[in-house]
Design a protein around this motif. Structure first.
Motif: not given
Lengths: 228, 571
Positions: B68, B71-73, B75, B176-177, B181, B183, B187, B190
């Motif tokens: 939950q 939105e289940g980001r 995983f 973890d970007l 990525d 910018l 970022d 995150n």
């Protein structure tokens, strides 16, 4: 939990929908058309128009950086399998269009029906058997703009018995059924075998009947018949 | 035969049989052909290259277990399965295993996958509590087992595998970007919201610490409060308690680390219980500690992160009160003397105002969203109580000693007047100089009137402090009760400094009659200083004056400091 489509649409306008632009609270309109194919995949078209100040905010966050939008979409909406994003913007009239392709938008339920999760904020406003229109109005904070969203979901032509399950609740779903494909239809196999069997049976019956007829004596000529 | 043929076509009934039979046979053949042409291809399962998370933070193990959260980001793996065949796939199951941590588990059975359809399978691992026992990062493997049955066929199986990093319980990965990525500043942070998991209001150690604070206040504010005045009072009590019991800021920086194709900032951040036990912390650790304490006391809190720094905001209704948590160590905020609570609030408010980049993490909201604290190992609560009581005793002793020396050195009024008149020889007044006179007339000296007088660190035995804001040169008056000599006094001061995380070293000393002149230096988290000092035993203790400057410019200021020391007069 909010549903993937709702969040996906919302993210495109994240910076706009959550920030105060220093002016009176305004309304941002966002229209989305979602076409679902027979396999449960979908293509989505999201269109919105913004005021000058909000356009500037949005442009800085995503408008000038569709790669960042794509990155955020993929990262934050894990439950969707996003395949493609095409972002087109018109700086003259401050309108943008996002085309998104996603797989597995629908889920197959235990009874074989297909379901699309709908956030409870979405209220059904009209529908035909294949086209369902929802609306929602939300506001992230008292200073943020009102986000008015319209969703038009177009089901595949083969869809049947479409309906809303658990309307107005967190479990709200648009549910429909798809006819089983030929590939999935064992009835077809058995109907074919049965028809062929019956055909053969009738042929045999015809033959038997014909054979029996050939064994019978011919009918008496009329003169003899009268004498008899 | 000819006759039979003749009969077949002359007899209507026979003809009907044959005609129907042929038609039915043809239809059946057609249906079978359709079935064969469109359905002959068996179900076939295919999948994209699975997405594996490269690393997880062990203290946030509950977050990864919760589909939950956002939105289940979070995983651990994501695999998109598709039936590219012509018939359904049956009994599709996706199982997972993390050897040494999680045995084979099948969160759900996907069941049937019709031809052409896809399904997204995400894995949210339920790690055991013992994952928090990991002190350092370690490598683990995730195995995904796919099992399915084609219609009318046999069961098939495929295992997918990849490695990932589990960070130690005190390691925070801020992003973890992939490097490509990144910018904006945001970022790089995150994953910074995971620090909310480190807010542990229900940890017995935090509870004891919070109880000690409210005990000082008479227990009147123990419990939830939304009254702004009470919240501020509570914050002040927390701040003063930390300051007086020797909590200090210890500076350190995060270390950039590369993991796979991701460049990230990993920082060692200790849980509040460790900060309480060691009595020092980084800015982020102190911010988390503040959030934990105030949360335990029923307040709404928010952790603010901005480039290079973090602090806490406490909310009461629609009002919010930021506090510079590191101001408990004056040098951390560029001050040379104790920073009062009100000033610490002002500093944070200014910081908040001027910073362009900042992120807010409202603790209670994030916790409600699923950023849960880890289960922590049991501690000996009595030991914690004893430790806190000991610190409080030391703080009380310090305060008492300072008060004593002031009282004991207070001669009768008449004597003071006479003594002052007879013995004290103030230096000749000079233009641009200010004059210090001890309240009991025990010492006096002159200093530039451009210098700034600030609140002294009385717990260190300093009863007067003045400094030059531009060069950081300064002068202190030290009063050490119950000391018989300068060396005893310096030892006592040294102990007080040690409790505050600093160290005093005497490099040279020389006795001249009743006076002892000392050259020394001070090292600690707040920087290094060198100083000259002159000490003299008085009734009930020792009093002294030190003049010093930061080590970097001590030599340049040496003569000026000696001149200032020359203005010191004892009665």
């Amino acid at each position: 939990m909010k549903k993937p489509i709702f969040c996906l649409m919302l993210l495109i306008l994240t910076s706009v929908a959550t920030t105060h632009n220093g002016f009176a609270t305004d309304t941002v309109n966002q229209d989305a058309v979602i076409r679902v194919d027979p396999f449960g995949d979908a293509s989505m078209k999201v269109i919105f128009h913004l005021s000058a100040s909000r356009w500037e905010t949005w442009r800085q966050q995503y408008g000038d950086h569709p790669d960042v939008l794509w990155r955020d979409l993929k990262q934050k909406f894990a439950k969707a399998a996003l395949d493609k994003l095409d972002l087109q913007r018109n700086d003259i009239d401050r309108t943008a269009t996002a085309d998104i392709e996603a797989r597995a938008l629908t889920t197959v339920r235990d009874d074989g029906s297909r379901a699309i999760d709908m956030s409870k904020e979405f209220r059904l406003v009209s529908n035909t058997p294949l086209e369902w229109v929802f609306e929602s109005a939300s506001q992230a904070s008292p200073d943020a703009p009102i986000l008015a969203q319209t969703f038009r979901i177009i089901l595949p032509p083969q869809a049947m018995n479409a309906r809303i399950d658990s309307p107005g609740t967190a479990a709200q779903q648009l549910v429909y059924q798809m006819p089983e494909s030929a590939a999935n239809n064992s009835l077809l196999l058995w109907a074919g075998i049965l028809a062929m069997g019956l055909g053969i049976l009738l042929g045999i019956l015809g033959l038997v009947s014909a054979f029996a007829s050939s064994k019978r004596p011919p009918p008496l000529p009329p003169t003899l018949a009268r004498q008899a | 035969m000819v006759e039979l043929y003749f009969i077949m076509f002359r007899n209507r009934r026979v003809l009907a049989f044959f005609a129907c039979g042929v038609v039915l046979f043809a239809c059946g053949a057609g249906l079978l052909a359709t079935w064969a042409l469109t359905g002959a291809k068996p179900g076939q399962l295919s999948w994209d290259q699975p997405t594996f998370r490269k690393s997880i933070m062990s203290f946030g193990y509950k977050v990864y277990a919760n589909p939950q959260v956002q939105e289940g980001r979070y995983f651990l793996s994501k695999v998109v399965l598709k039936n590219t065949g012509g018939r359904p796939i049956r009994d599709l199951t996706v199982s997972y295993q993390v050897p040494d941590y999680i045995p084979w588990t099948t969160p759900e059975v996907a069941g049937e996958l019709p031809p052409g359809t896809s399904v997204v399978k995400l894995y949210y691992p339920k790690f055991p509590e013992r994952i928090t026992h990991l002190a350092n990062q370690t490598t683990a493997s995730l195995e995904i087992k796919l099992q399915w049955r084609e219609e009318g066929g046999s069961t098939k199986e495929q295992v997918l595998r990849d490695d990932f990093t589990i960070y130690g319980v005190n390691e925070v990965q801020y992003s973890d970007l992939p490097a490509d990525d990144i910018l904006t500043w945001y970022d790089q942070w995150n994953l910074a919201q995971f620090v909310v998991c480190m807010v542990t209001p229900n940890d017995p150690v935090v509870k004891e610490y919070a109880a000690a604070i409210t005990k000082r206040m008479g227990g009147t504010l123990a419990g939830a409060t939304q009254d702004p005045d009470q919240v501020v009072e509570l914050m002040k009590a927390t701040y003063d308690y930390m300051r007086e019991t020797g909590m200090r800021y210890a500076s350190a920086e995060g270390v950039p680390v590369s993991i796979g194709d991701a460049r990230t900032l990993v920082q060692t951040v200790r849980l509040p219980r460790d900060v309480i036990t060691t009595n020092n912390g980084l800015c982020i650790e102190l911010a988390i500690l503040w959030a934990s304490i105030l949360d335990q006391l029923g307040c709404q809190t928010c952790i603010v992160m901005r480039p290079g720094h973090a602090f806490t905001i406490v909310m009461a209704g629609d009002k919010y009160y930021p506090v510079e948590c590191t101001a408990i160590t004056p040098k951390a905020v560029g001050a040379t003397a104790d920073v009062p609570f009100e000033k610490a609030m002002e500093m944070a408010a200014e910081d908040l105002q001027k910073q362009q980049y900042k992120i807010f993490f409202p603790v209670q909201k994030f916790r409600g969203d699923g950023y849960a604290s880890p289960e922590l190992p049991d501690v000996d609560v009595d030991k914690i109580k004893g430790m806190l009581a000991s610190r409080e005793r030391e703080a009380a002793d310090e305060a008492k000693n300072v008060a004593q020396v002031q009282n004991q050195n207070q001669p009768p009024a008449q004597e003071t007047q006479e003594g002052t008149a007879a013995q004290n020889q103030p230096p000749p007044a000079q233009e641009g100089m200010a004059h210090y006179e001890h309240s009991a007339g025990l010492v006096s000296f002159s200093y530039p009137d451009s210098w700034k007088v600030t609140s002294p660190a009385t717990q260190l035995g300093i009863t007067f402090h003045v400094y030059d804001p531009s060069t950081l040169m300064g002068m202190d008056v030290l009063e050490v009760p119950n000391a018989n000599s300068a060396s005893e006094a310096l030892k006592a001061v040294g102990r007080a400094f040690a409790r505050a995380g600093s160290r005093i070293q005497v490099d040279d000393s020389k006795r001249q009659g009743e006076l002892t002149v000392v050259l020394g230096h001070t090292t600690g988290t707040a920087g290094n200083n060198e100083w000259f000092g002159v000490f003299r035993p008085v009734r009930g203790g020792v009093i002294g004056v030190a003049a010093g400057s930061p080590t970097a410019n001590f030599q340049a200021n040496r003569q000026a400091l000696l001149k200032l020391l020359d203005t010191v007069r004892f009665p």
